[in-house]
Design a protein around this motif. Structure first.
Motif, PDB file in Angstrom:
ATOM      1  N   GLU A 218       0.821  -1.214   0.000  1.00 22.30           N
ATOM      2  CA  GLU A 218       0.000   0.000   0.000  1.00 22.30           C
ATOM      3  C   GLU A 218       0.851   1.258   0.000  1.00 22.30           C
ATOM      4  N   THR A 219       1.983   1.224   0.694  1.00 25.73           N
ATOM      5  CA  THR A 219       2.889   2.385   0.664  1.00 25.73           C
ATOM      6  C   THR A 219       3.393   2.623  -0.752  1.00 25.73           C
ATOM      7  N   LYS A 220       3.742   1.557  -1.439  1.00 26.64           N
ATOM      8  CA  LYS A 220       4.230   1.694  -2.810  1.00 26.64           C
ATOM      9  C   LYS A 220       3.133   2.196  -3.747  1.00 26.64           C
ATOM     10  N   LYS A 221       1.899   1.721  -3.563  1.00 27.15           N
ATOM     11  CA  LYS A 221       0.803   2.133  -4.448  1.00 27.15           C
ATOM     12  C   LYS A 221       0.408   3.587  -4.215  1.00 27.15           C
ATOM     13  N   MET A 222       0.380   4.024  -2.956  1.00 23.11           N
ATOM     14  CA  MET A 222      -0.125   5.365  -2.650  1.00 23.11           C
ATOM     15  C   MET A 222       0.940   6.446  -2.620  1.00 23.11           C
ATOM     16  N   LEU A 223       2.158   6.095  -2.180  1.00 22.80           N
ATOM     17  CA  LEU A 223       3.172   7.136  -1.973  1.00 22.80           C
ATOM     18  C   LEU A 223       4.244   7.132  -3.055  1.00 22.80           C
ATOM     19  N   ASP A 224       4.929   5.987  -3.252  1.00 20.85           N
ATOM     20  CA  ASP A 224       6.009   5.945  -4.240  1.00 20.85           C
ATOM     21  C   ASP A 224       6.445   4.489  -4.397  1.00 20.85           C
ATOM     22  N   PRO A 225       6.364   3.948  -5.618  1.00 21.53           N
ATOM     23  CA  PRO A 225       6.748   2.541  -5.815  1.00 21.53           C
ATOM     24  C   PRO A 225       8.229   2.273  -5.578  1.00 21.53           C
ATOM     25  N   LYS A 226       9.057   3.327  -5.543  1.00 19.75           N
ATOM     26  CA  LYS A 226      10.503   3.129  -5.363  1.00 19.75           C
ATOM     27  C   LYS A 226      10.900   2.994  -3.895  1.00 19.75           C
TER      28      LYS A 226
END
Length: 344
Positions: A218-226
């Motif tokens: 969810e962090t990657k989807k909402m904030l930054d995939p990197k």
């Protein structure tokens, strides 16, 4: 003309909180309908100074309903959310059923409001996991300022995250300890009273739990995939309020004082960070509050550009019900939702 809003799962902890928050925030609803399974039909729930009688989901017609706040679990959402969406009603779903679907936006309004435009593909918007939501409210302004490379988070999650059964089990076990009765574990895998359990949701092949995987995905989807994320999620004997110890590594230099000032100005954040006895937030103070609280902001000398934070929030509110209502408010503010003409 206001909106017609349906709450699915209105008898649960989060469903009841959704009703409270809709009324508290003055959401422009002309009509609110409480829905649940057949076995809860006729149960009464409160909406402000009104009492609503719960209706059965399986024979309810959504064709004149504008918004459905879904809080009835993943299986119910998988079956019902597409059917409801096809009737023209926007579903804001609190379960994990749609969070990782590429055609469904996963939204925290303070973090990625522009992604809401993607709701039209399925007429469904997903609410993130409670532990991810509060963390990202604090991380978003810091990421904008100095670009987060890596997150190491350990959570201390309250039993209300496991629903009413989890709260009942903590209460029952605590009482049993004091009166020397047998302590039974039913909802949790081990005794929760006076204990901590490093296990939330099911185990995955790599040894992590599903709850830990959710925080990463969810962090990657909402904030930054990197962003690299590693999580350890722990259930603790607290009734309401999730806490998180978060270690951050940034691409650019950022001091604790700079982070403190950024967070003081950030939407949804409240900084309580005095280096003295009691100069920090704990879960008991967060219960019933809307903010994501940040304390213990300090530099980590073991990595370049590192910070440590302590993040606490009411998981039933920002982690679930409040965020869902804020998504509905965002859609109204942006003109994405207008009340449908009601049938005569």
């Amino acid at each position: 003309m206001g909106f017609k809003v349906a709450i699915v799962g209105a008898t649960g902890n989060v469903g009841r909180e959704m009703l409270n928050i809709l009324e508290e925030r003055g959401f422009p609803a002309d009509e609110v309908v409480a829905l649940a399974s057949r076995r809860s039909q006729g149960t009464e729930v409160s909406y402000g100074d009104k009492t609503l009688k719960v209706k059965a989901l399986d024979n309810y017609d959504f064709s004149d309903t504008d918004i459905c706040l879904m809080s009835a679990g993943g299986a119910v959402s998988k079956e019902w959310s597409p059917k409801i969406g096809k009737q023209g009603c926007v579903v804001i779903d609190n379960s994990s059923a749609w969070r990782y679907d590429a055609d469904v936006p996963l939204i925290v309004p303070e973090v990625n409001p522009d992604a809401i435009a993607g709701y039209t593909k399925r007429n469904i918007v997903a609410n993130p996991n409670c532990s991810t939501a509060q963390m990202l409210v604090a991380l978003k302004p810091l990421h904008d300022a100095a670009t987060i490379k890596r997150v190491v988070v350990s959570t201390y999650q309250s039993v209300s995250g496991a629903g009413k059964e989890g709260m009942d089990e903590l209460f029952t076990q605590t009482r049993a300890v004091f009166v020397a009765d047998p302590v039974e574990a039913k909802k949790f895998t081990k005794r929760i009273a006076f204990n901590v359990i490093p296990h939330i949701d099911v185990f995955l092949d790599d040894g992590s739990t599903k709850e830990e995987w959710k925080m990463v995905a969810e962090t990657k989807k909402m904030l930054d995939p990197k962003i690299k994320v590693t999580a350890t999620c722990v259930r603790v004997p607290v009734f309401i309020g999730h806490s998180e110890a978060v270690n951050l590594e940034f691409e650019k230099p950022i001091t604790a004082d700079e982070a403190r000032e950024i967070l003081r100005e950030a939407p949804g954040c409240q900084v309580i960070d005095k280096r003295e006895n009691g100069g920090y937030i704990t879960p008991i103070e967060s219960a019933g509050e809307d903010a994501t609280y940040i304390s213990r902001i300090r530099e980590d000398s073991t990595v370049d550009n590192g910070l440590n934070l302590w993040i606490v929030s009411d998981n039933l509110r920002k982690g679930a019900a409040l965020n869902a209502v804020q998504i509905a408010e965002l859609m109204v503010e942006r003109g994405l939702l207008k009340p449908r003409a009601k049938a005569a």
